[in-house]
Enzyme design. Structure first.
Site, PDB file in Angstrom:
ATOM      1  N   LYS A   1      16.026 -34.132  40.310  1.00 53.61           N
ATOM      2  CA  LYS A   1      17.525 -33.166  40.892  1.00 53.61           C
ATOM      3  C   LYS A   1      17.130 -33.431  42.529  1.00 53.61           C
ATOM      4  CE  LYS A   1      19.223 -29.600  38.225  1.00 53.61           C
ATOM      5  NZ  LYS A   1      20.108 -28.400  37.878  1.00 53.61           N
TER       6      LYS A   1
ATOM      7  N   LYS B   1      16.719 -35.067  26.877  1.00 56.16           N
ATOM      8  CA  LYS B   1      17.501 -34.335  26.390  1.00 56.16           C
ATOM      9  C   LYS B   1      18.643 -34.210  26.550  1.00 56.16           C
ATOM     10  CE  LYS B   1      18.061 -30.967  30.094  1.00 56.16           C
ATOM     11  NZ  LYS B   1      17.378 -29.973  30.707  1.00 56.16           N
TER      12      LYS B   1
ATOM     13  N   LYS C   1      25.104 -32.662  30.251  1.00 55.08           N
ATOM     14  CA  LYS C   1      26.305 -33.847  30.846  1.00 55.08           C
ATOM     15  C   LYS C   1      25.729 -34.394  31.624  1.00 55.08           C
ATOM     16  CE  LYS C   1      28.233 -29.362  31.959  1.00 55.08           C
ATOM     17  NZ  LYS C   1      27.397 -28.458  31.593  1.00 55.08           N
TER      18      LYS C   1
HETATM   19  P1  TYM Z   1      21.520 -24.495  32.310  1.00 53.56           P
HETATM   20  O1  TYM Z   1      22.615 -23.647  33.139  1.00 53.56           O
HETATM   21  O2  TYM Z   1      20.770 -25.711  32.479  1.00 53.56           O
HETATM   22  O3  TYM Z   1      20.987 -24.209  31.086  1.00 53.56           O
HETATM   23  C1  TYM Z   1      21.076 -22.977  29.789  1.00 53.56           C
HETATM   24  C2  TYM Z   1      20.492 -23.266  28.822  1.00 53.56           C
HETATM   25  O4  TYM Z   1      20.433 -23.749  28.187  1.00 53.56           O
HETATM   26  C3  TYM Z   1      19.223 -24.324  27.252  1.00 53.56           C
HETATM   27  N1  TYM Z   1      19.277 -25.588  27.308  1.00 53.56           N
HETATM   28  C4  TYM Z   1      18.888 -26.920  25.969  1.00 53.56           C
HETATM   29  N2  TYM Z   1      17.888 -26.492  24.892  1.00 53.56           N
HETATM   30  C5  TYM Z   1      17.765 -26.954  24.260  1.00 53.56           C
HETATM   31  N3  TYM Z   1      18.048 -27.841  24.721  1.00 53.56           N
HETATM   32  C6  TYM Z   1      18.656 -29.279  25.386  1.00 53.56           C
HETATM   33  N4  TYM Z   1      19.508 -29.977  25.382  1.00 53.56           N
HETATM   34  C7  TYM Z   1      19.256 -28.091  26.727  1.00 53.56           C
HETATM   35  N5  TYM Z   1      19.825 -27.825  27.472  1.00 53.56           N
HETATM   36  C8  TYM Z   1      19.858 -26.782  28.175  1.00 53.56           C
HETATM   37  C9  TYM Z   1      18.428 -24.281  28.877  1.00 53.56           C
HETATM   38  O5  TYM Z   1      17.165 -24.285  28.798  1.00 53.56           O
HETATM   39  C10 TYM Z   1      18.291 -22.631  29.747  1.00 53.56           C
HETATM   40  O6  TYM Z   1      18.083 -22.274  28.889  1.00 53.56           O
HETATM   41  N6  TYM Z   1      17.833 -22.445  35.509  1.00 53.56           N
HETATM   42  C11 TYM Z   1      18.885 -21.757  34.625  1.00 53.56           C
HETATM   43  C12 TYM Z   1      19.695 -20.937  33.932  1.00 53.56           C
HETATM   44  C13 TYM Z   1      18.647 -19.863  34.679  1.00 53.56           C
HETATM   45  C14 TYM Z   1      18.091 -18.360  34.360  1.00 53.56           C
HETATM   46  C15 TYM Z   1      17.751 -17.286  34.867  1.00 53.56           C
HETATM   47  C16 TYM Z   1      17.637 -18.642  32.789  1.00 53.56           C
HETATM   48  C17 TYM Z   1      19.172 -18.660  36.340  1.00 53.56           C
HETATM   49  N7  TYM Z   1      18.308 -17.842  35.957  1.00 53.56           N
HETATM   50  C18 TYM Z   1      16.915 -16.491  34.624  1.00 53.56           C
HETATM   51  C19 TYM Z   1      16.851 -17.450  32.506  1.00 53.56           C
HETATM   52  C20 TYM Z   1      16.264 -16.477  32.970  1.00 53.56           C
HETATM   53  C21 TYM Z   1      19.535 -23.782  33.956  1.00 53.56           C
HETATM   54  O7  TYM Z   1      19.615 -23.728  34.810  1.00 53.56           O
HETATM   55  O8  TYM Z   1      19.896 -22.947  32.391  1.00 53.56           O
END
Ligand code: TYM
Length: 337
Positions: free
Chosen positions: A115, A200, A203
C-alpha cells in the site's frame, strides 16, 4: 469459552465483491448458522482511514457495508454485527498492544509495503503512521473479544501471525490472558481477478477485475464472458483463469457441474464457453437474490440505525470487561465507566 468465539472484520471501502464474499463473508454466515460459536463481525471503519479518503463517503460506505452484510446473511439475532469506531475500546487496546508489538515485525508486513508503494507513485504522496500500525489495530479487534478463530482470506494470514505474536508477548509479559487466534479459511481463500488471474480479485484493480455481490445481470454476464482463461501456460495444465472459474462454480454450490468440466478438461478438451455460461448463470442467480434482500433491508433506515446501535452495545459489553482486566494486568489505574 473464548476459543468458541469467532471474530472477523471487513473494510467499508465500497461494495462487497465475490472475493471478500466467498473468501470470508460466506464463511461468517456458515459459522453463524452452525450455532457452535459466539460470532462477532465488524465493519472496520477506523482501518479504512489509513488510506486517503473522503469523510462523507466513509460514513456512507460504513452504513452501506453494514446493510450489505445483513443482505449477505448476517443475522443480528444470531451474531453480533457492529461498527468498529462505535466501540472506542478498540483504539484503547491498540495503544497497549502497540507497546508489546515489535517495530521490526511491522516493517515486514507485506500489506504495508504494497500500500505504501501504491501511494508513493501518487502526487502529494502521504503515508500515514496509521497505515504502518494498521496490524496492531487488527490484533486489538480480535483480542478485545478474546477470539480463538478468525475467518479471513489468504491475504490476511500474515496479519494473523502478527496477532498471535502480540498475544504471546502480552501473555509472557503480563500473565496468560489472550488466546492465540487461528485462521479459519474457506475453499476459496484467494479468488483471482477475472481480467488478470495472476492477481487476487480486488476493487483497487478496477471494475473489470471484480464482480460485485449485488451486480446487475448484464454486467455480470459481460465480465464472465470476457474473463481470461488461459494465460499461455505450456502443456496440458489448465490455466489459473479457468481454475478460478471452476472454483467460483464450486463456491456457488455447483460442485457437480464443476467436476463434469474438470473431467472433460482432464481428457484434453478446452472448451471454455460452456464453463463461462455455467458460471454466469450461477452468479446471476446469486447476485439477483442478494439484490432483492438488500432492497428490503435498505428500505427501512430506522431499523438499520437501531441495529447499528444495538450491535455496538452488545460488542461494548464484552469489550469493557476485557479492558478492565487488561488495564489491571498492564499496570494502569482503575477506570470509572
Ligand atoms: P478486507 O476488507 O480487505 O477484506 C475482507 C475479507 O475478505 C477477504 N478477501 C478475499 N478472500 C479471497 N479472495 C479475495 N480476492 C479476497 N479479497 C478479500 C479478506 O481476506 C478478508 O478476510 N484487514 C482486514 C480487515 C480486518 C480484520 C480485522 C479481519 C480488520 N480487523 C480483524 C479479521 C480480523 C481487511 O482489510 O480485509
Amino acid at each position: 469459552m473464548s476459543n468458541q468465539t469467532v471474530f472477523s472484520g471487513i473494510q467499508p471501502t465500497g461494495e462487497l465483491h465475490l472475493g471478500n464474499y466467498f473468501g470470508a463473508v460466506a464463511n461468517w454466515v456458515r459459522i453463524q448458522e452452525s450455532g457452535c460459536y459466539q460470532a462477532i463481525y465488524c465493519v472496520v471503519d477506523l482501518h479504512a482511514m489509513t488510506m486517503p479518503y473522503n469523510p462523507n463517503e466513509l460514513r456512507k460506505n460504513t452504513q452501506q457495508m453494514f446493510i450489505d452484510l445483513l443482505a449477505a446473511g448476517l443475522d443480528p439475532d444470531k451474531s453480533i454485527v457492529f461498527v468498529q469506531s462505535m466501540v472506542p475500546e478498540h483504539t484503547e487496546l491498540a495503544w497497549i498492544l502497540g507497546c508489546v508489538c515489535a517495530y521490526g515485525d511491522l516493517t515486514r508486513q507485506t500489506q504495508f509495503k504494497d500500500k505504501s508503494e501504491q501511494l508513493e507513485g501518487k502526487q502529494d504522496a502521504f503515508i500515514s503512521a496509521g497505515l504502518f500500525t494498521y496490524p496492531v489495530l487488527q490484533a486489538a479487534d480480535i483480542l478485545l473479544y478474546r477470539a480463538g478463530w478468525v475467518p479471513v482470506g489468504k491475504d490476511q494470514e500474515q496479519h494473523l501471525e502478527l496477532s498471535r505474536d502480540i498475544a504471546r508477548r502480552f501473555n509472557g509479559q503480563f500473565g496468560e490472558y489472550f488466546p492465540e487466534p487461528a485462521v479459519l479459511s474457506t475453499e476459496t481463500p484467494k479468488l483471482l481477478s477475472l481480467a488478470d488471474p495472476l492477481k487476487k480479485m480486488s476493487k483497487s484493480l478496477g471494475p473489470k477485475h471484480y464482480i460485485g455481490l449485488f451486480e446487475e445481470e448484464k454486467s455480470v454476464r459481460a465480465k464472465v464472458r470476457s474473463a481470461v482463461t488461459d494465460t499461455g501456460e505450456a502443456g496440458t495444465e489448465i490455466g489459473p483463469g479457468a481454475l478460478n472459474l471452476l472454483g467460483l462454480l464450486r463456491a456457488c454450490g455447483k460442485a457437480d457441474t464443476a467436476q463434469a468440466f474438470e473431467r472433460e478438461y482432464a481428457n484434453g478438451a478446452r472448451r471454455y464457453a460452456p464453463l463461462k455460461e455455467a458460471v454466469a448463470d450461477a452468479l446471476v442467480e446469486l447476485t439477483g437474490a442478494m439484490r432483492q434482500r438488500r432492497e428490503g433491508i435498505a428500505g427501512d433506515r430506522e431499523r438499520v440505525h437501531k441495529l447499528m446501535q444495538e450491535g455496538a452495545e452488545k460488542a461494548r459489553a464484552i469489550a469493557r470487561a476485557t479492558m478492565k482486566e487488561v488495564r489491571r494486568l498492564a499496570g494502569l489505574p482503575k477506570h470509572q465507566e
